[in-house]
Design a protein around this motif. Structure first.
Motif, PDB file in Angstrom:
ATOM      1  N   PHE A 290      33.067  29.715  27.292  1.00  0.00           N
ATOM      2  CA  PHE A 290      32.413  29.000  28.384  1.00  0.00           C
ATOM      3  C   PHE A 290      32.219  29.842  29.643  1.00  0.00           C
ATOM      4  N   PHE A 291      32.862  30.993  29.776  1.00  0.00           N
ATOM      5  CA  PHE A 291      32.803  31.773  31.009  1.00  0.00           C
ATOM      6  C   PHE A 291      32.157  33.143  30.823  1.00  0.00           C
ATOM      7  N   GLY A 292      31.541  33.366  29.683  1.00  0.00           N
ATOM      8  CA  GLY A 292      30.991  34.689  29.403  1.00  0.00           C
ATOM      9  C   GLY A 292      29.969  35.137  30.428  1.00  0.00           C
ATOM     10  N   ALA A 293      29.033  34.262  30.773  1.00  0.00           N
ATOM     11  CA  ALA A 293      27.963  34.646  31.697  1.00  0.00           C
ATOM     12  C   ALA A 293      28.457  34.824  33.119  1.00  0.00           C
ATOM     13  N   SER A 294      29.540  34.135  33.497  1.00  0.00           N
ATOM     14  CA  SER A 294      30.031  34.217  34.880  1.00  0.00           C
ATOM     15  C   SER A 294      31.242  35.129  35.014  1.00  0.00           C
ATOM     16  N   GLY A 295      31.567  35.877  33.947  1.00  0.00           N
ATOM     17  CA  GLY A 295      32.753  36.731  33.999  1.00  0.00           C
ATOM     18  C   GLY A 295      32.449  38.189  34.250  1.00  0.00           C
ATOM     19  N   ASP A 296      31.218  38.525  34.575  1.00  0.00           N
ATOM     20  CA  ASP A 296      30.854  39.913  34.863  1.00  0.00           C
ATOM     21  C   ASP A 296      30.839  40.148  36.369  1.00  0.00           C
ATOM     22  N   TYR A 297      31.248  41.367  36.755  1.00  0.00           N
ATOM     23  CA  TYR A 297      31.208  41.736  38.169  1.00  0.00           C
ATOM     24  C   TYR A 297      29.784  42.189  38.519  1.00  0.00           C
ATOM     25  N   ASN A 298      28.956  41.249  38.895  1.00  0.00           N
ATOM     26  CA  ASN A 298      27.597  41.602  39.311  1.00  0.00           C
ATOM     27  C   ASN A 298      27.224  40.784  40.540  1.00  0.00           C
ATOM     28  N   VAL A 299      26.094  41.132  41.126  1.00  0.00           N
ATOM     29  CA  VAL A 299      25.669  40.504  42.383  1.00  0.00           C
ATOM     30  C   VAL A 299      25.426  39.006  42.195  1.00  0.00           C
ATOM     31  N   ARG A 300      24.825  38.633  41.090  1.00  0.00           N
ATOM     32  CA  ARG A 300      24.512  37.216  40.867  1.00  0.00           C
ATOM     33  C   ARG A 300      25.772  36.363  40.811  1.00  0.00           C
ATOM     34  N   ASN A 301      26.767  36.791  40.038  1.00  0.00           N
ATOM     35  CA  ASN A 301      28.015  36.028  39.938  1.00  0.00           C
ATOM     36  C   ASN A 301      28.768  36.007  41.269  1.00  0.00           C
ATOM     37  N   PHE A 302      28.764  37.176  41.941  1.00  0.00           N
ATOM     38  CA  PHE A 302      29.464  37.251  43.228  1.00  0.00           C
ATOM     39  C   PHE A 302      28.800  36.312  44.243  1.00  0.00           C
ATOM     40  N   ALA A 303      27.470  36.318  44.288  1.00  0.00           N
ATOM     41  CA  ALA A 303      26.753  35.435  45.225  1.00  0.00           C
ATOM     42  C   ALA A 303      27.018  33.970  44.901  1.00  0.00           C
ATOM     43  N   ALA A 304      27.062  33.625  43.610  1.00  0.00           N
ATOM     44  CA  ALA A 304      27.321  32.241  43.218  1.00  0.00           C
ATOM     45  C   ALA A 304      28.712  31.787  43.677  1.00  0.00           C
ATOM     46  N   GLN A 305      29.706  32.683  43.533  1.00  0.00           N
ATOM     47  CA  GLN A 305      31.060  32.338  43.959  1.00  0.00           C
ATOM     48  C   GLN A 305      31.154  32.226  45.481  1.00  0.00           C
ATOM     49  N   VAL A 306      30.451  33.107  46.174  1.00  0.00           N
ATOM     50  CA  VAL A 306      30.457  33.040  47.641  1.00  0.00           C
ATOM     51  C   VAL A 306      29.835  31.731  48.110  1.00  0.00           C
ATOM     52  N   ILE A 307      28.715  31.352  47.522  1.00  0.00           N
ATOM     53  CA  ILE A 307      28.066  30.090  47.908  1.00  0.00           C
ATOM     54  C   ILE A 307      28.977  28.902  47.626  1.00  0.00           C
ATOM     55  N   ASN A 308      29.666  28.910  46.485  1.00  0.00           N
ATOM     56  CA  ASN A 308      30.601  27.839  46.154  1.00  0.00           C
ATOM     57  C   ASN A 308      31.751  27.771  47.163  1.00  0.00           C
ATOM     58  N   SER A 309      32.249  28.957  47.585  1.00  0.00           N
ATOM     59  CA  SER A 309      33.343  28.994  48.562  1.00  0.00           C
ATOM     60  C   SER A 309      32.888  28.466  49.921  1.00  0.00           C
ATOM     61  N   ILE A 310      31.680  28.850  50.337  1.00  0.00           N
ATOM     62  CA  ILE A 310      31.160  28.373  51.620  1.00  0.00           C
ATOM     63  C   ILE A 310      30.958  26.859  51.584  1.00  0.00           C
ATOM     64  N   TYR A 311      30.435  26.366  50.462  1.00  0.00           N
ATOM     65  CA  TYR A 311      30.255  24.918  50.311  1.00  0.00           C
ATOM     66  C   TYR A 311      31.599  24.187  50.402  1.00  0.00           C
ATOM     67  N   LEU A 312      32.610  24.729  49.721  1.00  0.00           N
ATOM     68  CA  LEU A 312      33.929  24.099  49.736  1.00  0.00           C
ATOM     69  C   LEU A 312      34.526  24.122  51.140  1.00  0.00           C
ATOM     70  N   LEU A 313      34.394  25.252  51.834  1.00  0.00           N
ATOM     71  CA  LEU A 313      34.923  25.344  53.198  1.00  0.00           C
ATOM     72  C   LEU A 313      34.209  24.361  54.121  1.00  0.00           C
ATOM     73  N   GLY A 314      32.905  24.245  53.968  1.00  0.00           N
ATOM     74  CA  GLY A 314      32.167  23.296  54.796  1.00  0.00           C
ATOM     75  C   GLY A 314      32.588  21.863  54.548  1.00  0.00           C
ATOM     76  N   LEU A 315      32.781  21.516  53.272  1.00  0.00           N
ATOM     77  CA  LEU A 315      33.195  20.164  52.923  1.00  0.00           C
ATOM     78  C   LEU A 315      34.589  19.856  53.467  1.00  0.00           C
ATOM     79  N   ALA A 316      35.529  20.790  53.240  1.00  0.00           N
ATOM     80  CA  ALA A 316      36.902  20.568  53.696  1.00  0.00           C
ATOM     81  C   ALA A 316      36.977  20.513  55.218  1.00  0.00           C
ATOM     82  N   THR A 317      36.220  21.391  55.887  1.00  0.00           N
ATOM     83  CA  THR A 317      36.234  21.409  57.356  1.00  0.00           C
ATOM     84  C   THR A 317      35.635  20.126  57.908  1.00  0.00           C
ATOM     85  N   ALA A 318      34.581  19.615  57.252  1.00  0.00           N
ATOM     86  CA  ALA A 318      33.981  18.354  57.704  1.00  0.00           C
ATOM     87  C   ALA A 318      34.989  17.213  57.594  1.00  0.00           C
TER      88      ALA A 318
END
Length: 348
Positions: A108-136
């Protein structure tokens, strides 16, 4: 719900709200995986659960460390640098976990388990979303607590002010009553015991019963009658006073409100007059309101609104404002050396 763990009546058990937040966060992610990606393997949801702790570390480090130490102290540049570095570390940690589960045989994690820009950007966006939600949630909770505290402070301020205004019954009344009682005692008057009883009842009412927010109207009327009886000792036959009361049953009003107007009628109405005078007092109630009227003589050139040493009508008007806001009506008129007060209080 992420945020301060200060205990507050509005949020008595912070750990409950924190737990509910993270449970909802996990369930939301699981439902997306189930409904969109059609993943039914229970192993995936156990692995998904292990991805929550890094997100928790991110949120609590931001709220309890970076926000408190940097953002609140307006160290904006350092805060931005630190939060970006920390988001990057958490993002890399999540990618590493995806990579680990892939190596352990998870499909289930094959496509998101590589160190590349796309995966890194996806994780960063998820982290920012989570921080925004928790801070709100955090700011929302803090706003609710602050609003509650301000309301409690305002209630305490009003209660303190009401207690102060209510306690300002004129000391000259007790002084005059004691002088009258002393004179009656010297004269061996039969009125002396009655004066003692009335004064005792009046003081007991003021000390022990007037502290309540509301008192039965019958008790307030009894208190007025005791007060009037004691004041009439000073004026004897030169003062004619008519007090008509028709109270309803089960009615309650704030204590000592009416007494202030009666006291004012004696102090500013007849205390400095030498001729025969009269005071008329009327109290009526219906299903919706209480009507209280006083008509008394007005001493020329003496302000009727505020006594020099006593509560004055300005203080009782302030108390009415605090208790009723715009829901009461007070009309005060001066005509032909007469002072007339009409007070209407809502009973609903």
């Amino acid at each position: 719900m992420p945020g301060s763990n200060d205990h507050n009546p509005l949020f008595p058990k912070p750990w409950v709200y924190h737990s509910l937040f993270w449970i909802a966060y996990y369930i939301f992610g699981a439902l997306i995986s189930l409904s969109i990606h059609r993943i039914y393997d229970p192993r995936f949801y156990w692995q998904l659960l292990t991805l929550v702790p890094p997100d928790m570390i991110l949120v609590y480090t931001h709220l309890f460390l970076l926000h408190q130490l940097l953002l609140k102290r307006r160290q904006i540049v350092l805060y931005i640098i630190c939060i970006l570095v920390f988001i990057s570390l958490i993002s890399l940690t999540n990618i590493s976990l995806h990579r680990l589960y892939t190596r352990l045989g998870s499909p289930f994690f094959g496509a998101s388990g590589d160190y590349n820009v796309r995966n890194f950007a996806a994780q960063v966006i998820n982290s920012i979303y989570l921080l925004g939600l928790a801070t709100a949630f955090k700011f929302g909770k803090d706003w609710m607590i602050q609003k509650q505290q301000l309301q409690e402070q305002e209630k305490m301020r009003i209660a303190t002010e009401l207690a102060f205004l209510r306690s300002q019954i004129q000391p000259h009344f007790f002084f005059n009553t004691l002088n009258n009682l002393y004179s009656l005692t010297l004269q061996r008057s039969d009125q002396a015991p009655e004066v003692v009883l009335k004064l005792s009842a009046l003081m007991s009412y003021m000390l022990y019963e007037s502290g309540a927010a509301l008192v039965p109207l019958e008790k307030e009327i009894g208190n007025l009658q005791n007060y009037i009886s004691l004041e009439q000792l000073r004026f004897g036959e030169r003062l004619s006073l008519h007090f008509t009361a028709s109270p309803g049953e089960g009615i309650q009003i704030p204590p000592l409100i009416l007494l202030a107007f009666v006291e004012n009628s004696f102090k500013h109405g007849v205390s400095r007059l030498t001729g025969n005078e009269h005071i008329d007092i009327l109290l009526q109630t219906d299903a919706r309101e209480l009507r209280f009227e006083i008509d008394n003589p007005l001493t020329p050139h003496l302000p009727a609104i505020q006594g020099k040493n006593g509560i004055g009508l300005k203080n009782v008007i302030r108390r009415l404002d605090l208790l009723y806001g715009p829901r009461y009506r007070l009309d005060i008129t001066e005509q032909d050396n007469r002072f007339h007060v009409t007070l209407k209080l809502p009973l609903a």
